[in-house]
Design an enzyme around this catalytic site. Structure first.
Site, PDB file in Angstrom:
ATOM      1  N   PHE A 102     -89.226   4.841  19.570  1.00 56.64           N
ATOM      2  CA  PHE A 102     -88.642   3.525  19.281  1.00 56.64           C
ATOM      3  C   PHE A 102     -89.730   2.459  19.363  1.00 56.64           C
ATOM      4  CE2 PHE A 102     -86.628  -0.450  20.764  1.00 56.64           C
ATOM      5  CZ  PHE A 102     -85.713  -0.645  19.734  1.00 56.64           C
ATOM      6  N   GLY A 103     -89.924   1.738  18.261  1.00 60.74           N
ATOM      7  CA  GLY A 103     -90.895   0.640  18.232  1.00 60.74           C
ATOM      8  C   GLY A 103     -90.193  -0.692  18.375  1.00 60.74           C
ATOM      9  N   GLY A 108     -92.381  -3.597  19.147  1.00 61.65           N
ATOM     10  CA  GLY A 108     -93.441  -4.596  18.987  1.00 61.65           C
ATOM     11  C   GLY A 108     -94.191  -4.314  17.702  1.00 61.65           C
ATOM     12  N   SER A 109     -95.493  -4.137  17.825  1.00 60.00           N
ATOM     13  CA  SER A 109     -96.297  -3.935  16.605  1.00 60.00           C
ATOM     14  C   SER A 109     -95.912  -2.653  15.877  1.00 60.00           C
ATOM     15  CB  SER A 109     -97.786  -3.910  16.948  1.00 60.00           C
ATOM     16  OG  SER A 109     -98.065  -2.864  17.847  1.00 60.00           O
ATOM     17  N   GLU A 117    -102.485   2.292  22.414  1.00 66.48           N
ATOM     18  CA  GLU A 117    -101.698   1.464  23.336  1.00 66.48           C
ATOM     19  C   GLU A 117    -102.039   1.801  24.786  1.00 66.48           C
ATOM     20  OE1 GLU A 117    -100.628  -0.800  21.815  1.00 66.48           O
ATOM     21  OE2 GLU A 117    -100.261  -0.044  19.809  1.00 66.48           O
TER      22      GLU A 117
END
Ligand code: BEZ
Length: 193
Positions: free
Chosen positions: A24-25, A27-28, A99
């Protein structure tokens, strides 16, 4: 300030080898999915709020002038909308490196628009990581975002691209949209000087 989480994340294998998993994204990853995936689906997670509380010393800022990027904070009743990607487990390796500044893999339940759900992964920068900045007055956060930049570009571009991606998804996020308004005002005032 860095807190290299690459090695810690390698141990955080929550899913069965050889099977795909949902990432699940929030942010970027919503607008910059530079990794292979089998499928993408808009999704949300419950009980988490997106906040610009994580320092970025390596992408959108520098150690001397860190930027602010998104993390999630536990918030009962909140909903965070984003994009889910079905990926091979090997895809996480390069993401762990990209990340690496404080983000740890965590398991969460993902909810899709058709009402179905599945367990998946998020990258979470918790309050005890060395790059965590935490809350601050909206104005102070906006000023920091308006001025910071790092090897990946302007901090404000990160915020604006995220806001545009959320708008495309039809997603609500009062925190993000309030920051956008404030950053735009600050930038406008700066160009008039
Ligand atoms: C995300 O988009 O979910 C994300 C991006 C970078 C670090 C952590 C999470």
């Amino acid at each position: 300030m860095t807190h290299d989480t690459t090695l810690l994340n390698r141990e955080r294998n929550f899913f069965t080898d050889g099977e795909t998993l949902w990432l699940f994204g929030y942010g970027s990853l919503i607008w910059k999915a530079e990794f292979p995936f089998h499928e993408l689906r808009p999704a949300h997670i419950e009980g988490w709020a997106r906040r610009f509380w994580q320092g970025s010393h390596d992408h959108r800022g520098t150690p001397a002038a860190p930027g602010r990027v998104a993390t999630l904070v536990e918030s009962p009743g909140a909903i965070c909308q984003g994009m889910a990607y079905r990926i091979d487990a090997e895809t996480l390796g390069p993401l762990d490196v990209r990340e690496k500044n404080g983000y740890l893999r965590e398991r969460v339940m993902l909810h899709f628009h058709d009402g179905s759900h599945a367990e998946g992964l998020i990258y979470l920068a918790g309050e005890h990581n060395a790059a965590f900045l935490g809350d601050a007055p909206l104005d102070a956060m906006a000023r920091q975002i308006a001025t910071a930049q790092g090897p990946s570009g302007l901090n404000c571009d990160y915020l604006l691209k995220l806001a545009a991606a959320l708008e495309d998804l039809g997603a609500q996020d009062a925190h993000v949209f309030a920051l956008v308004e404030r950053v735009k005002e600050i930038k406008k005032r700066a160009t008039k000087k």
